[in-house]
Design a protein around this motif. Structure first.
Motif, PDB file in Angstrom:
ATOM      1  N   ARG A   1     124.472  22.439 -10.792  1.00  0.00           N
ATOM      2  CA  ARG A   1     123.760  23.315  -9.854  1.00  0.00           C
ATOM      3  C   ARG A   1     122.298  22.920  -9.838  1.00  0.00           C
ATOM      4  NH1 ARG A   1     125.902  29.401 -11.477  1.00  0.00           N
ATOM      5  NH2 ARG A   1     128.149  28.969 -11.307  1.00  0.00           N
ATOM      6  N   PHE A   2     121.697  23.023  -8.661  1.00  0.00           N
ATOM      7  CA  PHE A   2     120.279  22.699  -8.506  1.00  0.00           C
ATOM      8  C   PHE A   2     119.436  23.468  -9.520  1.00  0.00           C
ATOM      9  CE2 PHE A   2     116.164  23.879  -6.674  1.00  0.00           C
ATOM     10  CZ  PHE A   2     115.624  22.631  -6.405  1.00  0.00           C
ATOM     11  N   ARG A   3     118.605  22.729 -10.237  1.00  0.00           N
ATOM     12  CA  ARG A   3     117.751  23.340 -11.261  1.00  0.00           C
ATOM     13  C   ARG A   3     116.545  22.446 -11.490  1.00  0.00           C
ATOM     14  NH1 ARG A   3     116.607  23.450 -16.711  1.00  0.00           N
ATOM     15  NH2 ARG A   3     116.449  25.542 -17.662  1.00  0.00           N
ATOM     16  N   VAL A   4     115.331  22.967 -11.225  1.00  0.00           N
ATOM     17  CA  VAL A   4     114.104  22.203 -11.400  1.00  0.00           C
ATOM     18  C   VAL A   4     113.066  23.074 -12.099  1.00  0.00           C
ATOM     19  CG1 VAL A   4     112.193  21.018 -10.268  1.00  0.00           C
ATOM     20  CG2 VAL A   4     114.510  20.775  -9.361  1.00  0.00           C
ATOM     21  N   PRO A   5     112.669  22.738 -13.331  1.00  0.00           N
ATOM     22  CA  PRO A   5     111.528  23.415 -13.942  1.00  0.00           C
ATOM     23  C   PRO A   5     110.256  23.085 -13.161  1.00  0.00           C
ATOM     24  CG  PRO A   5     112.814  22.202 -15.570  1.00  0.00           C
ATOM     25  CD  PRO A   5     113.285  21.750 -14.226  1.00  0.00           C
TER      26      PRO A   5
ATOM     27  N   ARG B   1     106.326   9.138 -29.833  1.00  0.00           N
ATOM     28  CA  ARG B   1     107.196  10.239 -30.251  1.00  0.00           C
ATOM     29  C   ARG B   1     107.536  11.091 -29.024  1.00  0.00           C
ATOM     30  NH1 ARG B   1     102.548  12.771 -33.899  1.00  0.00           N
ATOM     31  NH2 ARG B   1     102.090  10.540 -33.939  1.00  0.00           N
ATOM     32  N   GLN B   2     108.471  11.989 -29.184  1.00  0.00           N
ATOM     33  CA  GLN B   2     108.838  12.872 -28.079  1.00  0.00           C
ATOM     34  C   GLN B   2     107.739  13.887 -27.836  1.00  0.00           C
ATOM     35  OE1 GLN B   2     112.129  15.702 -28.590  1.00  0.00           O
ATOM     36  NE2 GLN B   2     112.919  15.065 -26.598  1.00  0.00           N
ATOM     37  N   VAL B   3     107.363  14.049 -26.579  1.00  0.00           N
ATOM     38  CA  VAL B   3     106.323  15.018 -26.227  1.00  0.00           C
ATOM     39  C   VAL B   3     106.863  16.149 -25.366  1.00  0.00           C
ATOM     40  CG1 VAL B   3     104.512  13.279 -26.429  1.00  0.00           C
ATOM     41  CG2 VAL B   3     105.550  13.714 -24.180  1.00  0.00           C
ATOM     42  N   THR B   4     108.091  16.009 -24.830  1.00  0.00           N
ATOM     43  CA  THR B   4     108.711  17.088 -24.057  1.00  0.00           C
ATOM     44  C   THR B   4     110.228  16.946 -24.138  1.00  0.00           C
ATOM     45  OG1 THR B   4     108.999  18.070 -21.853  1.00  0.00           O
ATOM     46  CG2 THR B   4     108.575  15.717 -21.930  1.00  0.00           C
ATOM     47  N   GLY B   5     110.898  18.078 -24.085  1.00  0.00           N
ATOM     48  CA  GLY B   5     112.354  18.080 -24.060  1.00  0.00           C
ATOM     49  C   GLY B   5     112.929  18.116 -22.659  1.00  0.00           C
ATOM     50  N   LEU B   6     112.074  18.116 -21.641  1.00  0.00           N
ATOM     51  CA  LEU B   6     112.534  18.175 -20.256  1.00  0.00           C
ATOM     52  C   LEU B   6     112.941  16.800 -19.753  1.00  0.00           C
ATOM     53  CD1 LEU B   6     109.777  20.521 -18.761  1.00  0.00           C
ATOM     54  CD2 LEU B   6     112.132  21.135 -19.331  1.00  0.00           C
ATOM     55  N   ARG B   7     114.032  16.761 -19.011  1.00  0.00           N
ATOM     56  CA  ARG B   7     114.450  15.498 -18.386  1.00  0.00           C
ATOM     57  C   ARG B   7     113.659  15.221 -17.116  1.00  0.00           C
ATOM     58  NH1 ARG B   7     120.552  15.193 -17.199  1.00  0.00           N
ATOM     59  NH2 ARG B   7     119.959  13.034 -16.754  1.00  0.00           N
ATOM     60  N   MET B   8     113.282  16.286 -16.408  1.00  0.00           N
ATOM     61  CA  MET B   8     112.440  16.139 -15.232  1.00  0.00           C
ATOM     62  C   MET B   8     111.794  17.479 -14.954  1.00  0.00           C
ATOM     63  SD  MET B   8     114.781  16.241 -11.810  1.00  0.00           S
ATOM     64  CE  MET B   8     115.804  17.674 -11.444  1.00  0.00           C
TER      65      MET B   8
ATOM     66  N   ALA C   1     108.930  19.409 -11.792  1.00  0.00           N
ATOM     67  CA  ALA C   1     107.898  19.378 -10.761  1.00  0.00           C
ATOM     68  C   ALA C   1     106.645  20.003 -11.347  1.00  0.00           C
ATOM     69  CB  ALA C   1     108.347  20.147  -9.529  1.00  0.00           C
ATOM     70  N   VAL C   2     105.492  19.628 -10.810  1.00  0.00           N
ATOM     71  CA  VAL C   2     104.226  20.095 -11.371  1.00  0.00           C
ATOM     72  C   VAL C   2     103.322  20.558 -10.240  1.00  0.00           C
ATOM     73  CG1 VAL C   2     102.242  19.516 -12.807  1.00  0.00           C
ATOM     74  CG2 VAL C   2     104.462  18.441 -13.266  1.00  0.00           C
ATOM     75  N   LEU C   3     102.683  21.715 -10.451  1.00  0.00           N
ATOM     76  CA  LEU C   3     101.723  22.271  -9.495  1.00  0.00           C
ATOM     77  C   LEU C   3     100.330  22.288 -10.121  1.00  0.00           C
ATOM     78  CD1 LEU C   3     103.765  25.379  -8.273  1.00  0.00           C
ATOM     79  CD2 LEU C   3     103.587  23.144  -7.152  1.00  0.00           C
ATOM     80  N   ASP C   4      99.319  22.383  -9.259  1.00  0.00           N
ATOM     81  CA  ASP C   4      97.929  22.561  -9.695  1.00  0.00           C
ATOM     82  C   ASP C   4      97.482  21.442 -10.625  1.00  0.00           C
ATOM     83  OD1 ASP C   4      98.100  25.092  -8.356  1.00  0.00           O
ATOM     84  OD2 ASP C   4      99.067  25.901 -10.149  1.00  0.00           O
ATOM     85  N   SER C   5      97.941  20.231 -10.366  1.00  0.00           N
ATOM     86  CA  SER C   5      97.675  19.093 -11.231  1.00  0.00           C
ATOM     87  C   SER C   5      97.795  17.834 -10.395  1.00  0.00           C
ATOM     88  CB  SER C   5      98.702  19.071 -12.376  1.00  0.00           C
ATOM     89  OG  SER C   5      98.683  17.831 -13.068  1.00  0.00           O
ATOM     90  N   PRO C   6      97.128  16.735 -10.784  1.00  0.00           N
ATOM     91  CA  PRO C   6      97.384  15.471 -10.078  1.00  0.00           C
ATOM     92  C   PRO C   6      98.818  14.979 -10.276  1.00  0.00           C
ATOM     93  CG  PRO C   6      95.990  15.116 -12.005  1.00  0.00           C
ATOM     94  CD  PRO C   6      96.067  16.592 -11.789  1.00  0.00           C
ATOM     95  N   VAL C   7      99.480  15.428 -11.340  1.00  0.00           N
ATOM     96  CA  VAL C   7     100.887  15.091 -11.555  1.00  0.00           C
ATOM     97  C   VAL C   7     101.734  15.848 -10.534  1.00  0.00           C
ATOM     98  CG1 VAL C   7     102.812  15.127 -13.194  1.00  0.00           C
ATOM     99  CG2 VAL C   7     100.470  14.743 -14.010  1.00  0.00           C
ATOM    100  N   GLN C   8     102.678  15.168  -9.912  1.00  0.00           N
ATOM    101  CA  GLN C   8     103.587  15.815  -8.956  1.00  0.00           C
ATOM    102  C   GLN C   8     104.966  16.040  -9.568  1.00  0.00           C
ATOM    103  OE1 GLN C   8     103.696  13.491  -5.332  1.00  0.00           O
ATOM    104  NE2 GLN C   8     101.474  13.494  -5.107  1.00  0.00           N
ATOM    105  N   TRP C   9     105.581  14.962 -10.062  1.00  0.00           N
ATOM    106  CA  TRP C   9     106.893  15.027 -10.704  1.00  0.00           C
ATOM    107  C   TRP C   9     106.849  14.156 -11.949  1.00  0.00           C
ATOM    108  CZ3 TRP C   9     111.322  17.685  -8.897  1.00  0.00           C
ATOM    109  CH2 TRP C   9     111.166  18.315  -7.654  1.00  0.00           C
ATOM    110  N   VAL C  10     107.509  14.606 -13.002  1.00  0.00           N
ATOM    111  CA  VAL C  10     107.576  13.840 -14.240  1.00  0.00           C
ATOM    112  C   VAL C  10     109.037  13.679 -14.644  1.00  0.00           C
ATOM    113  CG1 VAL C  10     107.206  15.940 -15.617  1.00  0.00           C
ATOM    114  CG2 VAL C  10     106.808  13.689 -16.641  1.00  0.00           C
ATOM    115  N   PHE C  11     109.394  12.476 -15.097  1.00  0.00           N
ATOM    116  CA  PHE C  11     110.767  12.153 -15.468  1.00  0.00           C
ATOM    117  C   PHE C  11     110.781  11.503 -16.847  1.00  0.00           C
ATOM    118  CE2 PHE C  11     110.575  12.147 -10.879  1.00  0.00           C
ATOM    119  CZ  PHE C  11     111.743  12.794 -10.495  1.00  0.00           C
ATOM    120  N   ASP C  12     111.752  11.891 -17.670  1.00  0.00           N
ATOM    121  CA  ASP C  12     111.978  11.237 -18.950  1.00  0.00           C
ATOM    122  C   ASP C  12     112.906  10.053 -18.726  1.00  0.00           C
ATOM    123  OD1 ASP C  12     112.548  10.407 -21.488  1.00  0.00           O
ATOM    124  OD2 ASP C  12     113.443  12.280 -22.165  1.00  0.00           O
ATOM    125  N   ARG C  13     112.395   8.843 -18.899  1.00  0.00           N
ATOM    126  CA  ARG C  13     113.166   7.636 -18.646  1.00  0.00           C
ATOM    127  C   ARG C  13     113.486   6.881 -19.938  1.00  0.00           C
ATOM    128  NH1 ARG C  13     114.205   5.915 -13.945  1.00  0.00           N
ATOM    129  NH2 ARG C  13     114.356   3.789 -14.749  1.00  0.00           N
TER     130      ARG C  13
END
Length: 446
Positions: free
Chosen positions: A77-81, A299-306, A308-320
Motif C-alpha cells: 500500500r502507498f506509504r511515504v514518510p 554507519r547507519q544514519v536512518t532506518g528509512l528506505r525512502m 519525502a522532505v519539506l522545508d529543506s533543499p532536500v526533496q526526496w531521500v533514498f537508502d541505496r
C-alpha cells in the motif's frame, strides 16, 4: 531501430517477437538509454534514482518480458514518510478502500496541513476527478494556476500537490502543464486505490534495463549493435539508408522502416535530410534537469528506505546501501527534480548545502563520518513539461511512410516517464507493423 532506451527496446522487442527482422543501433556501450549505472569504489551507482507506480502497467510488463520483474520491490500500500527539519514528521498513506475513500488518511491526519487545508484538499481532489486528462484546454494553464483557482493555499501546494507533482513532472507547479498534472493525479492517485503504490528497483539500472533487455532482444532474434552512432537517415526509393559510425568505421544499413527512438534534439538532427515537418518546433520542448546528491556514511544514519522532505533543499531521500552493493556504512541518494539552480553549481558548494541539510533531518549523521560525497547531473533528464507542450509533441507516425518516432517526448498523453517511454515504443511498433502490412502485405505472427 535507432536508439536503445526503453522506447527503442520496446519497439524492437515487439517487432522481433512479431517475426520482423530487427537491427537496433545504440550509441552507448549498453542499452537502457538515460537509465544507466557506473562503478565508484565499491558502489554501483545509478545516475538517478528511479521509482515507479503500480499504474505503470506497460513498463511493468516490459520488465516481465525481459526477465527483470522479480528485481523490483512494490509496496503493498502507498506509504511515504514526510520529513521536515523542524522535527514535524508525518506520513502519507492510503487505506484499502475503493477510490476516493483510500485517501481518507491524507484528509484525517496529514499533520503537515491544518484541518482547514485538508478539507480544501478534499474539495480539490473531487474537482480533479472531474477533469478529462485528454482535454487540450488544460494544456493552456499551469498546475499552480489551477490550484490557486480552486483555493489551495501556498502551504498545501508546497506540502502536497507540489511535492508529488514535482517528482512526477520534473517541474514546479507554476511551470507544469495542467494537462499532464491531471494525468498524474487522476491515473496515479485518484482513479484507483492502488495506482500510487510505489515500486523501487532492487538492482542497478544497468542490470534491470540494459543487461536484461540485451539478452531478451538477442533471444527474440533481434540484432543489437552498441557503440554504433547513427549519423544520418536518408530515403532511397522505398527504402531507408542509415549512415552510422561503429567502432571507428563508417557503416551503412538499409531498412524498409526506421524507428527513431532518440531524444527530440537528436531526432531533429537525424531527420535533416527528410521531409518531416515540425522538427524545428520540437526545440520548444526544451529540457529540464535532475540532480542527484550521493552521500556514503560510515554507519547507519536512518532506518528509512525512502522519504519525502519539506522545508529543506532536500526533496526526496533514498537508502541505496543494499542496491549499490555497499559493503559497509549507509549510502543515501538525494533526488532533486527541476534542479535548474543546482545543475551548474560546483560540487563543493552542493556539499556545503546538503551535508548540513541531511544532518538536520537525521541527527545520527552529525556523528557519522562521511566516506564519500559526489553529485550526478542529468541536464536533459526530461523535456520541459510546461503548458503548451501537448501541441508540440509529435505522433509516432510521420508523413514519411516507414519513418516512425518513439520516445517519452512523443505524443503519448503521459508525462516523460518510463511508462511513457514504453508506451511510445509499443505505439511505434504498431505503426511499423501496420505500414508494412499495407505496403508489402506482410503477415504479423503476433
Amino acid at each position: 531501430m535507432v536508439g536503445g532506451g526503453l522506447a527503442g527496446v520496446t519497439a524492437a522487442l515487439d517487432l522481433a517477437e512479431a517475426g520482423f527482422a530487427v537491427e537496433l543501433l545504440e550509441t552507448r556501450s549498453r542499452l537502457g538509454g538515460a537509465t544507466y549505472s557506473f562503478q565508484r569504489g565499491d558502489l554501483v551507482v545509478d545516475t538517478g534514482q528511479h521509482v515507479f507506480l503500480r499504474c505503470y502497467t506497460a513498463y511493468t510488463d516490459l520488465l516481465r518480458r525481459i526477465g527483470a520483474r522479480d528485481r523490483i520491490s512494490m509496496q503493498r500500500r502507498f506509504r511515504v514518510p514526510v520529513l521536515s527539519p523542524n522535527g514535524r514528521a508525518s506520513l502519507l498513506h492510503r487505506w484499502n478502500l475503493p477510490a476516493p475513500g483510500h485517501l481518507l488518511p491524507v484528509l484525517l491526519d496529514y499533520r503537515q496541513l491544518t484541518a482547514a487545508q485538508r478539507a480544501r484538499v478534499a474539495r480539490t481532489s473531487l474537482a480533479l476527478r472531474m477533469l478529462d486528462p485528454a482535454d487540450p484546454a488544460l494544456d493552456e494553464i499551469s498546475l499552480g494556476e489551477w490550484l490557486r483557482q480552486h483555493g489551495e493555499s501556498p502551504r498545501a501546494v508546497a506540502a502536497l500537490w507540489g511535492m508529488l507533482g514535482l517528482a512526477a513532472l520534473n517541474a514546479d507547479p507554476d511551470d507544469a502543464s495542467m494537462l499532464l498534472a491531471a494525468k498524474v493525479f487522476r491515473t496515479g492517485v485518484l482513479d484507483r486505490s492502488d495506482s500510487a503504490d510505489i515500486a523501487i528497483p532492487q538492482a542497478p539500472l544497468a542490470q534491470l534495463h540494459g543487461d536484461a533487455a540485451h539478452r531478451a532482444l538477442l533471444a527474440a532474434g533481434a540484432g543489437v549493435r552498441v557503440r554504433c552512432r547513427a549519423r544520418a537517415i536518408r530515403r532511397a526509393g522505398a527504402d531507408f539508408h542509415v549512415f552510422a559510425k561503429e567502432g571507428g568505421n563508417s557503416r551503412e544499413f538499409s531498412a524498409d522502416s526506421v524507428v527513431l527512438a532518440v531524444p527530440h534534439q537528436a531526432a531533429a538532427g537525424l531527420l535533416a535530410d527528410l521531409p518531416v515537418p515540425g522538427t524545428a518546433t520540437w526545440a520548444g520542448l526544451s529540457a529540464a534537469p535532475i540532480v542527484n546528491v550521493h552521500l556514503h556514511y560510515d554507519r547507519q544514519v536512518t532506518g528509512l528506505r525512502m522519504a519525502a522532505v519539506l522545508d529543506s533543499p532536500v526533496q526526496w531521500v533514498f537508502d541505496r546501501t543494499a542496491i549499490s552493493g555497499a559493503t559497509h556504512g549507509q549510502y543515501l541518494a538525494l533526488s532533486l527534480s527541476a534542479a535548474q539552480e543546482y545543475v551548474d553549481q560546483r560540487t563543493e558548494d552542493l556539499r556545503a548545502l546538503f551535508v548540513p541539510a541531511v544532518q538536520q533531518l537525521f541527527p545520527r549523521a552529525r556523528e557519522a563520518r562521511l566516506l564519500d560525497f559526489f553529485v550526478t547531473r542529468e541536464p536533459r533528464a526530461t523535456f520541459r513539461q510546461a503548458p503548451g507542450t501537448a501541441a508540440i509533441r509529435p505522433d509516432a507516425r510521420t508523413p514519411v511512410p516507414g519513418l516512425v518516432l518513439a520516445g517519452a517526448w512523443t505524443g503519448t498523453g503521459w508525462p516523460d516517464t518510463t511508462e511513457g517511454a514504453v508506451r511510445s515504443g509499443a505505439r511505434a511498433a504498431e505503426v511499423v507493423a501496420a505500414d508494412l502490412r499495407e505496403r508489402h502485405g506482410v503477415e504479423v505472427t503476433a
